[in-house]
Each structure stands twice: as C-alpha cells, then as structure tokens.
Design a protein around this motif. Sequence first.
Motif, mmCIF file in Angstrom:
data_model
loop_
_atom_site.group_PDB
_atom_site.id
_atom_site.type_symbol
_atom_site.label_atom_id
_atom_site.label_comp_id
_atom_site.label_asym_id
_atom_site.label_seq_id
_atom_site.Cartn_x
_atom_site.Cartn_y
_atom_site.Cartn_z
ATOM 1 N N SER A 176 27.363 -73.271 -18.352
ATOM 2 C CA SER A 176 27.310 -74.447 -17.401
ATOM 3 C C SER A 176 26.280 -75.688 -17.799
ATOM 4 O O SER A 176 26.733 -76.799 -17.566
ATOM 5 C CB SER A 176 27.043 -74.043 -16.108
ATOM 6 O OG SER A 176 25.571 -73.862 -16.005
ATOM 7 N N ILE A 177 25.383 -75.065 -18.805
ATOM 8 C CA ILE A 177 24.508 -76.471 -19.130
ATOM 9 C C ILE A 177 24.600 -76.953 -20.606
ATOM 10 O O ILE A 177 23.980 -77.732 -21.098
ATOM 11 C CB ILE A 177 22.916 -76.092 -18.719
ATOM 12 C CG1 ILE A 177 22.731 -74.894 -19.834
ATOM 13 C CG2 ILE A 177 22.942 -75.683 -17.307
ATOM 14 C CD1 ILE A 177 21.034 -74.601 -19.704
ATOM 15 N N ARG A 231 18.987 -80.206 -19.895
ATOM 16 C CA ARG A 231 19.473 -78.941 -19.617
ATOM 17 C C ARG A 231 18.472 -77.769 -19.132
ATOM 18 O O ARG A 231 19.151 -77.214 -17.991
ATOM 19 C CB ARG A 231 20.085 -78.426 -20.898
ATOM 20 C CG ARG A 231 21.157 -79.269 -21.420
ATOM 21 C CD ARG A 231 21.397 -78.731 -22.838
ATOM 22 N NE ARG A 231 23.043 -79.335 -23.286
ATOM 23 C CZ ARG A 231 23.499 -79.361 -24.402
ATOM 24 N NH1 ARG A 231 22.768 -78.645 -25.528
ATOM 25 N NH2 ARG A 231 24.633 -79.834 -24.560
ATOM 26 N N ILE A 232 17.253 -77.663 -19.595
ATOM 27 C CA ILE A 232 16.319 -76.689 -18.914
ATOM 28 C C ILE A 232 16.140 -77.245 -17.447
ATOM 29 O O ILE A 232 15.981 -76.057 -16.783
ATOM 30 C CB ILE A 232 15.129 -76.791 -19.785
ATOM 31 C CG1 ILE A 232 15.485 -76.360 -21.195
ATOM 32 C CG2 ILE A 232 14.088 -75.734 -19.040
ATOM 33 C CD1 ILE A 232 16.272 -75.056 -21.124
ATOM 34 N N THR A 290 9.468 -73.538 -21.316
ATOM 35 C CA THR A 290 8.779 -73.098 -19.974
ATOM 36 C C THR A 290 7.668 -71.994 -19.878
ATOM 37 O O THR A 290 6.668 -71.590 -19.164
ATOM 38 C CB THR A 290 9.795 -72.742 -18.996
ATOM 39 O OG1 THR A 290 10.186 -71.127 -19.396
ATOM 40 C CG2 THR A 290 10.929 -73.485 -18.633
ATOM 41 N N GLY A 291 7.719 -71.427 -21.149
ATOM 42 C CA GLY A 291 6.744 -70.171 -21.433
ATOM 43 C C GLY A 291 7.612 -68.830 -20.685
ATOM 44 O O GLY A 291 6.794 -67.840 -20.806
ATOM 45 N N ASN A 296 24.751 -86.892 -17.009
ATOM 46 C CA ASN A 296 26.150 -86.832 -16.491
ATOM 47 C C ASN A 296 26.876 -85.904 -17.225
ATOM 48 O O ASN A 296 27.884 -85.301 -16.587
ATOM 49 C CB ASN A 296 26.996 -87.902 -16.111
ATOM 50 C CG ASN A 296 26.396 -88.851 -14.807
ATOM 51 O OD1 ASN A 296 25.612 -88.348 -14.013
ATOM 52 N ND2 ASN A 296 26.388 -90.274 -15.112
ATOM 53 N N HIS A 297 26.735 -85.601 -18.454
ATOM 54 C CA HIS A 297 27.419 -84.720 -19.108
ATOM 55 C C HIS A 297 26.581 -83.760 -20.097
ATOM 56 O O HIS A 297 26.992 -83.323 -21.053
ATOM 57 C CB HIS A 297 28.463 -85.589 -20.390
ATOM 58 C CG HIS A 297 29.215 -86.588 -19.516
ATOM 59 N ND1 HIS A 297 28.718 -88.010 -19.290
ATOM 60 C CD2 HIS A 297 30.626 -86.475 -19.510
ATOM 61 C CE1 HIS A 297 29.949 -88.459 -18.606
ATOM 62 N NE2 HIS A 297 30.939 -87.523 -18.824
ATOM 63 N N TYR A 298 25.618 -83.220 -19.524
ATOM 64 C CA TYR A 298 24.666 -82.512 -20.148
ATOM 65 C C TYR A 298 25.429 -81.196 -20.380
ATOM 66 O O TYR A 298 25.064 -80.586 -21.386
ATOM 67 C CB TYR A 298 23.394 -82.313 -19.443
ATOM 68 C CG TYR A 298 23.675 -81.610 -18.133
ATOM 69 C CD1 TYR A 298 23.854 -80.346 -18.090
ATOM 70 C CD2 TYR A 298 23.613 -82.565 -16.997
ATOM 71 C CE1 TYR A 298 23.989 -79.788 -16.429
ATOM 72 C CE2 TYR A 298 23.806 -81.997 -15.844
ATOM 73 C CZ TYR A 298 23.972 -80.715 -15.709
ATOM 74 O OH TYR A 298 24.074 -80.188 -14.336
ATOM 75 N N GLY A 299 26.375 -80.721 -19.766
ATOM 76 C CA GLY A 299 26.922 -79.689 -19.734
ATOM 77 C C GLY A 299 28.093 -79.501 -20.876
ATOM 78 O O GLY A 299 28.700 -78.503 -21.212
#
Length: 531
Positions: A497-498, A476-477, A514-515, A434-437
């Motif tokens: 934002s993240i 986040r990703i 992700t590459g 809920n607070h990753y940002g």
Amino acid sequence: MAVLKILIVDDEVLERKALTKIINSSTPDVAVIGEAPNGRKAIEMAQEHKPDIIFMDIKMPGIDGVQAVKEIKKLEPGIRFIMVSAFNTFEYAKEVMQQGVKEYILKPSSKKDILASLGRVADEIIQERKQKEEQQNLKKNLDRAVSIAQKEWVSSLLVNQVQDITFEEWSQLLGVEITYGYIMLISLASQNSDLSREEKQERYLWLKEELKSISKKHEAVVGPMTDMQTAVLFLGQKATEKANFKTNAVAIIENLNSLYQKRFQSELRIGIGLPYNRANELNKSYQESVKALHELLKVPFRKYLFGDKQGSAENAGDAGILEAEKRLLDALREGDASQVLFDFDSFVKKLTGKETDRSFIKKSFEEMFILISRMLHELGINYERTPSIDEGDNMMTVIDTGKSHLMSVVHHVQVWRNNQAKGMLHKAKEYIENHYGDSLTLEFVAEYVGLSPYYFSKLFKDRFGMTFIDYLTEIRIKQAKTALLDQEKSLKEICYSIGYKDPNYFSRVFRKQTGLSPSEFRKTAAVTAEN
C-alpha cells in the motif's frame, strides 16, 4: 506439430462437401478451414486465412483455377496446390506445372488417391518446416556463440590482454574488411540510479539491438555492462573513413541518443577513444574513452567527448578549461551574477591562455552558448535568444558579446528561481505526498513538473534539504507507522500500500529509518496504547 490448414475450391457444392468430409476424417494433422465456390472467392479467402494447401478445381466460371493459382502465388507464394479436374488434358497440367504445382488429381477421385496426394504435399511442407526450424536454431546458436565470443574479446581488450586476434581474423569472421577500430564507453545511467536489475538489462539489450541498425559504416561489438557503463568496439571497414571517424561517430551518437531519450526519457553520456590500425592497440582507445567519460561526467550538459592520446578531453581543451566552463554553468544555474562574471573571466583567461587560434576561440564561445541554451531548456526557461558571432568580429567583440549574453541569462534565471521553480518544487512535493503508494521515480516526477531529472534532483535537495529518494522514503515510512497501528492489516498489505514491492526490502528500510522492524514497532505501539 501445428495442424495444416486446407481450403477447398470447387464450383460444385457436392464436390466441396465430399472433399471436406474425406480430409477432416482422415487425420488430426489436417483440417479444412473453408470452402470457396469460385476463383475470385478463393483469392479472397487465401489472403484472409492463409491456408497451407488449396484443393483447386480447374474449370470454374469467371476466374478459373489456373488464373486463381497465379494470383494467389503472387500474394502468398508459400501456399501449395493440389489441382482437381474432370479433364485429363496435358495443356491444363502444363499450365499449372509452370506455377510450381506438382499434384494433379482427376474427378471423380477415390479416397485413396485424394489422401495419397494430400500426404505427399503435407510431408513436403512438414519436411521444409523442420529444415527451416533447424536452420533457425543453428543460426540462433551461432549468433549467440559469436556474441559471447565478441563480448569476451571486448572484455579482454579492456584489460589489455588481446594478443591472439587480428583485424584480418575479424575480417574473416565478419565477412567484411576491417582496417581500424575504436572504443566508445557509453554510460546508460548514473551508477546510483534507482533501476531494477530487469530495467538495467532492458536498456543494455536495447543498446545492442539499436546499434545493429544505426552503425551502418561500422561493425559494432558490444561488451559487457558494468555499473551501467558499456564499452562498444567499432570496427571500421574503409581506411579512407578513419580520418572522418569523428563525423561518423557523432552521427551514431546523436541518432542513438535521440532514440534513447524517446524510449527511456533519459540521456546517454559517451566518451570516445581514438581509432587505431592494430587490434593490440585498442586498449589505448579504451583508456582514452574512460578518461573522456570521466571528464564528461563533471559537466551536466555535454553528451559526449573525444579523448586524445594524452587522455584529456579533446573537445573541451584541457581539464582547466572544462572545469572553468562547468563552474560558469553552475553559477548561471544558481542565478549568481557576481559569480558568473568571475567565472566568465576565468574561462576567458584559460581559453585564450591555451589557444591563440581565433577561429577555435570563437567556436568555443559558440559551443558555450549552445550549452547555456540546453541548460535553460532543461530548467524549463523559455529563452530563445542566442547571440551570433560574425567571422569579422575581433576578440574583444566576441568576449563582450558573451558577457552581455550571460548577464541577460542570469536575469531570466533569477526570475525563474524566484517564481516558477518554487511552484514546481511544491507541486512535486504535493504529488509525492498524494502518490507515495505508486511506483514513483525521480524521472517521472521531474517530467510531471516540467524539469529535467538532473535539475529537479538538485533543486529539490537545495530547497528541502534532502534528496527526492529520502523524502519519498520519509513519507512512506510515516504512512507505514500509521498503518501498523491497525492490527487487522498484514505487513505484506501495508508494504504494497505504501509503494514497496518486496516485504523483505520494506522491513530493511523500516528498520533503518526507525531502529525497529515493522513487527517490533507494531508490538511496541500496542503495548504503549494499552498503558
């Protein structure tokens, strides 16, 4: 140059207005900031406005000018006075001269006399300020030069290259007699801690500042910081205190650690070398502190260890006892009863095999009970009972007391792990989602759920199979991928934002996960959507 503030004090309103007009129109470097009709009001306004110069009428009803000067001098000794009077008598002049007042003008005064008197006082203030500023700059530069020299000297002794300075020379430099010295190696955080360069520097500067006031019986010379570790050289002033250096060192450490924990919600880990009487032997003290800290970092609950001349950790006996103690604490934390019994037997064998002094063995048990108590507190387990060992207890009684206590602790840990720990970890996971940002840190989330950072990190990985940082990055990703599907959002906007502050760093993390770079991912997603 700052404008000089003037206060006019006179019971005649026309005199006040005339003086104010003359002064305000004379020069931009002075300004009248207030007028007072009597001595009492002058004292109040002097405290409130702190003027540089006061034009003070001598004869006023109530508190006269001479009394007012005396009172104001007590409260604000730096204020200068120009006395104004219609009475040209020596007694008046003598009274104010005794208060350090040099200027005395008569009513009615010409503009020329007023400004001349003001100019002399103003020049005196300006000259004093310049001298003070020069002295402050000189002291600042000297302190900086000495600090750099001290830091370089500590760096030199760490690599055993000190040949050209003695304790006698240090005594001359510091102005106190130096008879011995020793090294503390202080770890301000783990090498891999997620701290910015500014945060690391903040902790280092904090340490330097606090040591000035804490180490009253020693001169503390702080060396450079490397991998969040800083060597501090303590120079002792009295040879008689060398025998009690451990007591003094512990007092410094406990005070320092208490302040550090309040400020940074973290703890210092400190290895301490032995004291030496010659400057060229201080490298030995440093090597002892290095080895002591190395041993210390293997055990989660100890805050400091002393080194001995062989480099082993003196407070914990040899490395075998220290390692056995560590395994025992780890087994307790896991709530593994059979492993606790096995490790306790190993600890007892190593302790009694090395030491035959019964009082030392009892002290070692008492210290182990304290470590267990700290561990339970760090876990958030409310278990206050700590066994006591009497002087008359024989060795078997001591061992049985220890074993009984450990079994009781294991039971409480098992209950905690099965109930509260799971709830705390899921609470932490939910908070991250809920607070990753936000600017999340492991320490902050650990505090939020009521666990120590060390155990929160360990339990989180045990429970979810990944570290706190890896999980936060994964969340986040995942959110970034969703946001990148919106072509209207800029990469910088998504980055912020993240929870990332640097778009370049965000791009590197995204590619690693992700590459693809964020831009490549967005293009690929757009093509896939069209098809």
